[in-house]
Design a protein around this motif. Structure first.
Motif, PDB file in Angstrom:
ATOM      1  N   PHE A 194     -22.750  37.888  32.504  1.00 50.58           N
ATOM      2  CA  PHE A 194     -21.596  36.997  32.643  1.00 50.58           C
ATOM      3  C   PHE A 194     -21.118  36.549  31.264  1.00 50.58           C
ATOM      4  N   ASP A 195     -19.825  36.263  31.179  1.00 51.53           N
ATOM      5  CA  ASP A 195     -19.286  35.733  29.938  1.00 51.53           C
ATOM      6  C   ASP A 195     -19.474  34.224  29.883  1.00 51.53           C
ATOM      7  N   LYS A 196     -19.451  33.589  31.069  1.00 52.50           N
ATOM      8  CA  LYS A 196     -19.496  32.131  31.145  1.00 52.50           C
ATOM      9  C   LYS A 196     -20.295  31.666  32.345  1.00 52.50           C
ATOM     10  N   ILE A 197     -20.942  30.532  32.161  1.00 56.98           N
ATOM     11  CA  ILE A 197     -21.591  29.877  33.286  1.00 56.98           C
ATOM     12  C   ILE A 197     -20.910  28.532  33.487  1.00 56.98           C
ATOM     13  N   LYS A 198     -20.444  28.263  34.706  1.00 61.70           N
ATOM     14  CA  LYS A 198     -19.824  26.972  34.986  1.00 61.70           C
ATOM     15  C   LYS A 198     -20.843  26.077  35.681  1.00 61.70           C
ATOM     16  N   ILE A 199     -21.258  25.041  34.970  1.00 62.80           N
ATOM     17  CA  ILE A 199     -22.276  24.135  35.500  1.00 62.80           C
ATOM     18  C   ILE A 199     -21.643  23.217  36.535  1.00 62.80           C
ATOM     19  N   ASP A 200     -22.193  23.221  37.735  1.00 58.63           N
ATOM     20  CA  ASP A 200     -21.581  22.498  38.848  1.00 58.63           C
ATOM     21  C   ASP A 200     -21.429  21.009  38.569  1.00 58.63           C
ATOM     22  N   GLN A 201     -20.386  20.449  39.154  1.00 62.17           N
ATOM     23  CA  GLN A 201     -20.062  19.042  38.899  1.00 62.17           C
ATOM     24  C   GLN A 201     -21.127  18.074  39.397  1.00 62.17           C
ATOM     25  N   SER A 202     -21.966  18.499  40.318  1.00 64.82           N
ATOM     26  CA  SER A 202     -23.007  17.590  40.817  1.00 64.82           C
ATOM     27  C   SER A 202     -23.971  17.195  39.687  1.00 64.82           C
ATOM     28  N   PHE A 203     -24.173  18.084  38.714  1.00 61.55           N
ATOM     29  CA  PHE A 203     -25.053  17.757  37.580  1.00 61.55           C
ATOM     30  C   PHE A 203     -24.356  16.831  36.591  1.00 61.55           C
ATOM     31  N   VAL A 204     -23.049  17.052  36.453  1.00 64.72           N
ATOM     32  CA  VAL A 204     -22.274  16.250  35.506  1.00 64.72           C
ATOM     33  C   VAL A 204     -22.154  14.816  36.012  1.00 64.72           C
ATOM     34  N   ARG A 205     -21.932  14.671  37.301  1.00 69.10           N
ATOM     35  CA  ARG A 205     -21.708  13.358  37.915  1.00 69.10           C
ATOM     36  C   ARG A 205     -22.884  12.416  37.643  1.00 69.10           C
ATOM     37  N   GLU A 206     -24.108  12.913  37.677  1.00 70.95           N
ATOM     38  CA  GLU A 206     -25.283  12.038  37.563  1.00 70.95           C
ATOM     39  C   GLU A 206     -25.916  12.060  36.180  1.00 70.95           C
ATOM     40  N   LEU A 207     -25.150  12.564  35.216  1.00 71.03           N
ATOM     41  CA  LEU A 207     -25.670  12.727  33.866  1.00 71.03           C
ATOM     42  C   LEU A 207     -26.195  11.421  33.277  1.00 71.03           C
ATOM     43  N   SER A 208     -25.479  10.316  33.527  1.00 71.22           N
ATOM     44  CA  SER A 208     -25.861   9.048  32.892  1.00 71.22           C
ATOM     45  C   SER A 208     -26.944   8.329  33.682  1.00 71.22           C
ATOM     46  N   THR A 209     -27.119   8.673  34.980  1.00 73.19           N
ATOM     47  CA  THR A 209     -28.070   7.937  35.801  1.00 73.19           C
ATOM     48  C   THR A 209     -29.375   8.692  36.046  1.00 73.19           C
ATOM     49  N   ARG A 210     -29.346   9.992  35.864  1.00 76.46           N
ATOM     50  CA  ARG A 210     -30.566  10.760  36.158  1.00 76.46           C
ATOM     51  C   ARG A 210     -30.952  11.636  34.976  1.00 76.46           C
ATOM     52  N   SER A 211     -32.143  11.406  34.455  1.00 78.71           N
ATOM     53  CA  SER A 211     -32.559  12.162  33.277  1.00 78.71           C
ATOM     54  C   SER A 211     -32.830  13.629  33.628  1.00 78.71           C
ATOM     55  N   ASP A 212     -33.137  13.910  34.910  1.00 75.78           N
ATOM     56  CA  ASP A 212     -33.371  15.317  35.249  1.00 75.78           C
ATOM     57  C   ASP A 212     -32.083  16.128  35.131  1.00 75.78           C
ATOM     58  N   MET A 242     -18.319  13.414  28.615  1.00 76.77           N
ATOM     59  CA  MET A 242     -17.861  14.424  27.659  1.00 76.77           C
ATOM     60  C   MET A 242     -18.743  14.432  26.413  1.00 76.77           C
ATOM     61  N   HIS A 243     -19.037  13.231  25.894  1.00 77.21           N
ATOM     62  CA  HIS A 243     -19.858  13.156  24.681  1.00 77.21           C
ATOM     63  C   HIS A 243     -21.264  13.687  24.937  1.00 77.21           C
ATOM     64  N   ALA A 244     -21.833  13.299  26.077  1.00 79.68           N
ATOM     65  CA  ALA A 244     -23.183  13.760  26.416  1.00 79.68           C
ATOM     66  C   ALA A 244     -23.209  15.286  26.533  1.00 79.68           C
ATOM     67  N   LEU A 245     -22.204  15.854  27.209  1.00 76.51           N
ATOM     68  CA  LEU A 245     -22.155  17.302  27.413  1.00 76.51           C
ATOM     69  C   LEU A 245     -22.030  18.043  26.085  1.00 76.51           C
ATOM     70  N   ARG A 246     -21.264  17.477  25.186  1.00 75.86           N
ATOM     71  CA  ARG A 246     -21.106  18.097  23.872  1.00 75.86           C
ATOM     72  C   ARG A 246     -22.448  18.096  23.132  1.00 75.86           C
ATOM     73  N   GLU A 247     -23.141  16.941  23.201  1.00 84.27           N
ATOM     74  CA  GLU A 247     -24.467  16.843  22.569  1.00 84.27           C
ATOM     75  C   GLU A 247     -25.437  17.862  23.153  1.00 84.27           C
ATOM     76  N   LEU A 248     -25.325  18.079  24.477  1.00 84.22           N
ATOM     77  CA  LEU A 248     -26.256  18.979  25.156  1.00 84.22           C
ATOM     78  C   LEU A 248     -25.932  20.452  24.896  1.00 84.22           C
ATOM     79  N   GLY A 249     -24.801  20.707  24.244  1.00 87.74           N
ATOM     80  CA  GLY A 249     -24.493  22.079  23.868  1.00 87.74           C
ATOM     81  C   GLY A 249     -23.541  22.816  24.793  1.00 87.74           C
ATOM     82  N   CYS A 250     -22.853  22.087  25.693  1.00 80.89           N
ATOM     83  CA  CYS A 250     -21.836  22.736  26.524  1.00 80.89           C
ATOM     84  C   CYS A 250     -20.630  23.081  25.662  1.00 80.89           C
TER      85      CYS A 250
END
Ligand code: C2E
Ligand code: MG
Ligand code: MG
Ligand code: MG
Length: 281
Positions: A194-212, A242-250
Motif C-alpha cells: 500500500f502507498d498509504k494507511i488511513k488510521i481509523d478515526q476511533s483511534f484519533v477520537r480517544e487520543l487524549s483520554t486513552r494511552s493505548d 493534530m499536534h499529538a498526531l504530528r508528534e506520533l509521526g503521522c
C-alpha cells in the motif's frame, strides 16, 4: 392463555416484519430510481500534511440528494446498493465524477476514491472502469488514489491481489482505509505494498483520554514508515489531536478541524483559502 398471547405476539412480530420488508423494498426501488435520475452527488474533504500544512488532496464522499429527505449519508445506502448490485454502476459513476472534478483542480492536488469490495469481485472490469475514468477525464493516474478497506483483502484471493497490482501498474496509488477496525491483520501489509494507511478515526477520537490509542497510533506510524508507506489520521477534530498526531509521526490528517466535506463547487475556493491561511501561519 399463554398460547393466545404467543399468537398475538407472533402476529405483531409478523406485522413488524412486513413493515420492515416493505420499507426495505421501497428503499431499494428508490435507490434504483435515484441512480436513473442522477440524485447522487460527490462531496470532497481535504487531506492536509501535518508538517507544513500543505493541502495535498481531497477524498470524494458520496451523498444522495433525496427529493424528500434531503442529503442522505453513504452509511444509509451503500450497503443496500451493494446488496442489490447497484454499487457497480454507482461506483463507476463515482470514479468518473471524481476524476472529472479533479482534472479541473491544480496539478499538485490529488483525489481519493472509495472502492467497495463488490467492485473487486468484478475483477478485470474494475481496472477497465478505472482506465476509462482516467482517459475520459484526462486526469493523470498519479493524481488518483483508491481507498480500499480490509474487507477487500479478507478473501485473500489471488484474483484480488492481481487486480490490485493491475490497478497500481496504471500509476495510481492505493490506500488502506479504516485501518485498525474490523478484520485488521498485519499480514495484509505484507501481501500488498500500500502507498498509504488511513488510521481509523476511533483511534484519533480517544487520543487524549486513552494511552493505548497513543501507543497504537505511534506503532502504526512507525511500522508504516518502515514499510515505506505514508499514514493519514482520519477524523481529526481538534488542534490538540493534530499536534499529538504530528508528534506520533503521522504524515497527513483529515477531519472537521481542517474542513467538513464540501460540495464540488466549493473545492477551488477552499484550496485558495487554505493557501492563504498556510502562508500567514
Ligand atoms: P471513510 O472512507 O472512512 O470516510 C471518512 C468518513 O468520516 C466520512 O463519512 C467523513 O465525512 C467522516 N469524517 C471526516 N472527518 C471527520 C471528523 O472530523 N469527525 C467525524 N466524526 N467524522 C469525520 P461519510 O461521508 O458519511 O462516509 C462514510 C463512509 O461511506 C466512508 O468512510 C466510506 O467507507 C463510505 N463511502 C463514502 N463515499 C463512498 C463511495 O463513493 N463509494 C463507496 N463504496 N463507499 C463510500
Ligand atoms: Mg475513505
Ligand atoms: Mg476511513
Ligand atoms: Mg471510516
Amino acid at each position: 392463555r399463554a398460547k393466545a398471547d404467543g399468537g398475538g405476539c407472533f402476529r405483531l412480530f409478523e406485522r413488524e416484519m412486513d413493515a420492515k420488508v416493505q420499507t426495505r423494498r421501497a428503499l431499494e426501488l428508490d435507490l434504483r430510481i435515484a441512480f436513473r435520475n442522477n440524485e447522487f452527488e460527490l462531496f470532497f474533504q481535504p487531506l492536509v500534511q501535518l508538517a507544513g500544512g500543505r493541502l495535498s488532496g481531497f477524498e470524494a464522499l458520496i451523498r444522495w440528494r433525496h427529493p424528500g429527505r434531503g442529503l442522505v449519508p453513504p452509511g444509509d445506502f451503500i450497503t443496500i446498493a451493494e446488496e442489490i448490485g447497484l454499487i457497480l454502476p454507482l461506483g463507476e459513476w463515482v470514479l468518473h465524477e471524481a476524476c472529472r472534478e479533479a482534472a479541473s483542480w491544480p496539478d499538485d492536488i490529488k483525489v481519493a476514491v472509495n472502492l467497495s469490495s463488490e467492485q473487486f469481485k468484478s475483477g478485470a472490469a474494475l481496472a477497465g472502469a478505472v482506465t476509462e475514468a482516467l482517459s475520459a477525464s484526462g486526469l493523470p493516474a498519479r493524481r488518483l488514489e483508491l481507498e480500499i478497506t480490509e474487507s477487500v483483502l479478507l478473501a485473500e484471493s489471488a484474483e484480488t491481489l492481481a487486480t490490485l497490482h493491475q490497478l497500481r501498474a496504471l500509476g495510481l496509488s492505493v490506500s488502506l482505509d479504516d485501518f485498525g477496525t474490523g478484520y485488521s491483520s498485519l499480514s495484509y501489509l505484507r501481501k500488498f505494498p500500500f502507498d498509504k494507511i488511513k488510521i481509523d478515526q476511533s483511534f484519533v477520537r480517544e487520543l487524549s483520554t486513552r494511552s493505548d490509542c497513543t501507543a497504537i497510533v505511534r506503532a502504526v506510524a512507525d511500522l508504516a514508515r518502515t514499510l515505506g508507506m505514508a499514514t493519514v489520521a482520519e477524523g481529526v477534530e481538534t488542534l490538540d489531536q493534530m499536534h499529538a498526531l504530528r508528534e506520533l509521526g503521522c504524515v497527513e490528517g483529515q477531519g472537521y478541524l481542517f474542513s467538513r466535506p464540501v460540495p464540488a463547487a466549493d473545492v477551488l475556493g477552499l484550496i485558495h483559502d487554505h493557501q492563504t491561511v498556510a502562508r500567514a501561519a
